[in-house]
Design an enzyme around this catalytic site. Structure first.
Site: not given
Ligand code: NAG
Ligand code: NAG
Ligand code: NAG
Ligand code: NAG
Ligand code: NAG
Length: 948
Positions: A608, A611, A614-615, A731
């Site tokens: 999906l 970054g 990781g994934v 964030d």
């Protein structure tokens, strides 16, 4: 002639004093001791030894009458030292002024100084005060002790001896370590006008003696440390002469009494930072005060139009943000109901704002409240007739509480009512006569005919038409049936059972976390959502040492159960057609094997996003439930990061809200670090705002953007205020706002979440977050409060308005940084209109709400953190706008959700589903488990490597 005579007499008189009024030897010894105790006696400019006559030679700072010392006045001279312990042998002393020096050590006793009128010892460093200090000071009028270190380790209280000072007018002891309760006798001192005790450690209630005070004019009891004073405000409302009443920074509870209006000379009332609840009384609104501060309480209902000159009331639970605007009628009815239950604190913190549909214990259909379900909620008080104004109520479940009084007669006018469960309370007769269609359960109310089942209406003549249970499928409410079981649903009309969970992944949440929750929903979804046909949730039994939780999801087509089980080696036992995984709910651990299976061994087709961390993969359970699986690359993980990873999980598993993406579980095996979240099919808001063309999407309509803004505001408000502790996201940005199929938004990515510091203090942290969204004070100093999130939220609003990214170096220099540019154009109507996202179709009415959002965005991004509103304000601004746009709504009206904001001690036990437009709901049920412990730690970011 006569004049001369007078002069002569005067001359003779002074000669006489010089000769005969040498200082009393004992007084002189004490004055000498006073000098000797000082480290810097030269400041007194007293003559050297030998000139033994302070009275006779009129030494500075010493005043006499005859040979006796009556005053010592050395204020503000920087004197250092200790006092002679026999000071009270100056038996003619009338005034002692030692304030604003650096006296240390023990304060001598002043006992027995019967002529002493004023004592100023404030602003010194005395470290103890004897308990007989104020005995028999019968002439005392003023006593000031502020800012000393008296008995700092133990605290102290005014000794009873002070009550002999019947003429005491001014008593001031601010910041002087007073502890324990306020002494009773203070309220009874009939001359006392000014009592200033701010900044101590006082606790307990204001004693009843203050009730009768007719002399007090200034009462300062504000800012007590260690909790502070408690009890209600009733006692102050009879203090007729009070002019300034400072009670802020305490823990006063209850409502502001209507009788406060009797304080006719009151000018200044400060109630900031207490725990006051309920409506602002009309009488208070009408008082022509100079200053009124109601900030930081839990005041509810509408904000009145105040007569006070200077008034503030931020951070309360008002239904509206504008004075004079009434609440929704349902809100008023419910708040009156809450009042008759004496405002239980658990409900008070949830029942805020003007939309009861999100309130704890309530469920809605089409925006109308149709269920009040608060069984076993520790409620006391009575039932309010105001409930009769909630015409759409279908069920009222208040079993197993401590309710008393009668059932209001006009509740019988609730025409939709099907269930009224008042079992196991202390309701009094007579029970009004409800229609046959209402299932009235009153078992376990001793005053109502000894607890025989189902509404034995005791009033004569009711005959057989009492209120028999209308639901034949419900077993008799026998005495054996525990009230906690009384949640059998209103009879399903048909058997087409459709599970009612919106984001299917939520099912997994329930299972994994055993999160007790209320599921409220009305069906009629138009999307292609495939629901499992039934859902049975087996919440963790808190008394069960085995923390395993199972859920069974019977699949749509064949009705066979697939149990999600797991942990350890995924035991995949085929039970029927479905498959099973057992998931350990105690700590949310999911075996990596299970996650491998559901993601097809982390297949790239399931990716999906990607970054620094990781994934993220999409996963799919047997029944079609989708989950998002975030797999950290092993290289990223340091051993420190592992601890933080664990700590974060501890926090995130406790922060639950329908506008915050839920953490479902995690895996830690070998080098694998995996987090599992609920799956948000429409992905990030940023995609829909900035990349919709390239992603071949429709641009978001204005209505959807408003909804998203409100969802985010609600989620953030919860994070800031309503969670058991306050958290700071740090964030917030459009790529961290995820959208569901219905385009409702949830805030995600809690990698940087911090526990908010207590109170006003800010804390300094390692800078984290994303440039373009960072609040200036945070970027510069690293100081963090919840207001850094408010700032980021303001930036997100700007993005929603303009369709521009927070920071884009491809834009011309003056508009690279969205916030700076937006501030320049926002007040100019023409420029603002030009700045609106071209993908939006702007009509005049749209522009009106756009202007409001622009203003809110500006407010949220104010330079000074304290000028930014809190998220509750944003919710209050946004909610009416969303409401206004509802009529044009086509697809998002029916909203299903799980209210994760419920405390964990309520559990799902069943659900009910009916066809067509009928409602579906799952009752709140109690369990013995208590509110979860506060999270013990939190993680610094483990995703901070993700430098987006
Ligand atoms: C105390 O004395 C200093 C100068 O010695 C003066 O500046 C100050 O205002 C005085 N404070 C009070 C409260 O009198
Ligand atoms: C303060 O502490 C001293 C002992 O250090 C004790 O004798 C005295 O009674 C205390 N004073 C009061 C008012 O409690
Ligand atoms: C008490 O304090 C007030 C000021 O707060 C002052 O005006 C008054 O003179 C004082 N009374 C006595 C007896 O010291
Ligand atoms: C105070 O106010 C209440 C209502 O506001 C009133 O009923 C009561 O009589 C008043 N009491 C006094 C002593 O004035
Ligand atoms: C029920 O009684 C309350 C208070 O007496 C009143 O406010 C309310 O309007 C009544 N409701 C109905 C539906 O009669």
């Amino acid at each position: 002639m006569r004049k001369h005579h007078k002069k002569l007499v005067l001359a003779l008189f002074s000669l006489f004093t010089v000769v005969f009024s040498a200082t009393d030897p004992n007084d002189f010894a004490i004055i000498k001791a006073f000098r000797e105790g000082l480290e810097n006696p030269e400041l007194l400019e007293w003559p050297a030894d030998g000139d033994d006559d302070p009275c006779g030679q009129s030494w500075k700072h010493v005043f006499c009458s005859g040979s006796r010392v009556t005053q010592i006045q050395v204020q503000n001279m920087s004197l250092k030292g200790t006092l002679p312990q026999n000071l009270n042998q100056l038996t003619k002393l009338q005034r002692l002024g030692l304030q604003r020096n650096q006296f240390t050590g023990a304060l001598p006793s002043l006992s027995g100084l019967s002529e002493l009128q004023s004592v100023y010892l404030d602003f010194n460093q005395f470290d103890s005060i004897p308990s007989d200090c104020f005995d028999r000071l019968v002439s005392l009028q003023s006593l000031a002790l502020d800012k000393n270190n008296f008995n700092a380790s133990t605290g102290w209280s005014f000794p009873e001896g002070l009550q002999d000072s019947a003429q005491l007018t001014n008593l001031s002891c601010m910041f002087c370590n007073l502890a324990g309760p306020l002494p009773y006798f203070l309220g009874a001192l009939s001359s006392l006008q000014n009592l200033r005790l701010s900044g101590n450690n006082l606790s307990g209630e204001i004693p009843a003696s203050f009730k009768r005070s007719t002399s007090l004019q200034n009462l300062w009891l504000n800012d007590q440390n260690g909790g502070g004073l408690s009890g209600t405000l009733d006692v102050v409302t009879t203090m007729d002469s009070v002019n300034v009443l400072w009670l802020h920074g305490n823990q006063f509870t209850g409502t502001i009494p209507e009788s406060i209006g009797n304080l006719t000379v009151l000018q200044d009332l400060n109630l900031n930072g207490n725990k006051l609840v309920g409506f602002v009384p009309d009488s208070l609104a009408k008082m022509p005060l100079e200053h009124l501060d109601l900030n930081n309480n839990q005041l509810m209902g509408p904000i009145p139009n105040f007569k006070a000159t200077e008034v503030s009331y931020a951070s309360n639970a008002f239904c509206q943000s504008t004075p004079g605007v009434p609440c929704a009628p349902e809100v008023m009815a419910l708040l009156e109901f809450l009042g008759s239950l004496n405002y239980p604190s658990r409900l008070v913190s949830s029942w805020t704002g003007n939309d009861p549909c999100s309130w704890l214990g309530l469920a809605c259909h089409n925006g109308n409240v149709n269920s009040i379900a608060l069984p076993s909620s520790n409620l006391s008080g009575t039932l309010s007739p105001s409930v009769a104004r909630l015409g759409s109520l279908i069920q009222i479940k208040l079993g197993s509480n401590n309710l008393s009084g009668q059932v209001p007669e006009n509740w019988t006018s609730l025409t939709s009512l099907k269930t009224l469960d008042l079992s196991t309370n202390n309701i009094s007769p007579p029970l009004p006569k409800f229609a046959d269609t209402v299932n009235v359960v009153t078992v376990g109310n001793p005053l109502l005919t000894g607890g025989s089942p189902s509404n034995p209406n005791p009033s004569p003549g009711s005959g057989s038409s009492g209120s028999p249970p209308s639901n034949p499928s419900s077993p008799t409410k026998g005495t054996g049936s525990s009230p906690g079981d009384s949640s059998e649903p209103v009879k399903p009309k048909r058997s087409t059972l459709v599970a009612i969970i919106a984001p299917v992944a939520s099912v997994v949440v329930v299972a994994l976390l055993a999160i007790p929750l209320s599921i409220y929903c009305y069906k009629k979804r138009k999307d292609t959502f495939q629901a499992p046909s039934s859902l049975v949730i087996h919440p963790r039994d808190p008394s069960d040492s085995d923390n395993t939780v199972k859920i069974v999801v019977a699949s749509n087509t064949n009705g066979s159960a697939s149990t999600i089980t797991g942990s350890g080696s995924a035991s995949r036992n085929s039970s029927g057609v479905g498959e099973s995984h057992v998931i350990e709910a105690g700590n949310l651990v999911i075996s990596v094997q299970v996650l491998r299976n559901v993601t097809k061994n982390f297949a790239s087709e399931n990716e999906l996003g990607r970054g620094g961390f990781g994934v993220v993969y999409k996963g799919e359970l047997d029944d079609g439930t989708k989950i998002a699986v975030k797999r950290m690359e092993s290289g990223v993980i340091s051993s420190k990061a592992i601890d933080e990873f664990q700590a974060e999980i501890a926090v995130l598993s406790k922060v639950r809200h329908r506008h915050l993406v839920s953490l479902l579980g995690y895996s830690v095996e070998g080098y694998e670090r995996i987090l599992v979240y609920e799956y948000m099919p429409q992905g990030a808001l940023s995609k829909h705002l900035f990349h919709w063309k390239s992603s071949k999407l429709e641009p978001l309509s204005w209505k959807r953007r408003l909804n998203i803004a409100l969802d985010v505001a609600r989620g953030m408000e919860y994070l800031h205020n309503l969670a058991h502790r306050s958290f700071i996201h740090r964030d917030l940005k459009s790529s961290n706002i995820l959208l569901g199929d219905d385009f409702r938004a949830k805030v995600s990515d809690f990698g940087l979440v911090k526990l908010a510091p207590d109170g006003e203090k800010s804390m300094v942290t390692r800078l984290a977050g994303t440039f373009g969204y960072l609040a200036p004070e945070y970027a510069v100093t690293g100081k963090i409060t919840t207001k850094v999130d408010v700032f980021s939220f303001g930036i997100v609003l700007m993005e929603l308005l303009t369709g521009l990214m927070a920071l884009d170096e491809d834009r011309p220099e003056e508009s690279q940084y969205l916030a700076a540019w937006f501030w320049r154009i926002k007040s100019d109507k023409q420029k603002l209109r030009a700045a609106i996202d071209p993908a939006l179709d702007v009509k005049d009415e749209t522009f009106e709400s756009i202007s409001i959002i622009a203003e809110l965005a500006g407010h949220c991004t104010a330079r000074e953190p304290n000028q930014r509103p809190d998220m509750g304000h944003a919710v209050n601004v946004l909610a009416p706008l969303v409401e206004k746009w509802k009529p044009m709504d086509d697809d998002t009206e029916d909203y299903c959700g799980i209210d994760y904001s419920l405390p964990l001690n309520q559990m799902v036990k069943g659900w009910q589903e009916a066809e067509g437009k009928d409602l579906s709901y799952v009752d709140l049920e109690d369990s013995k488990s208590s509110i979860p412990a506060r999270p013990t730690g939190f993680a610094e970011s483990f995703t901070s490597a993700d430098g987006r």
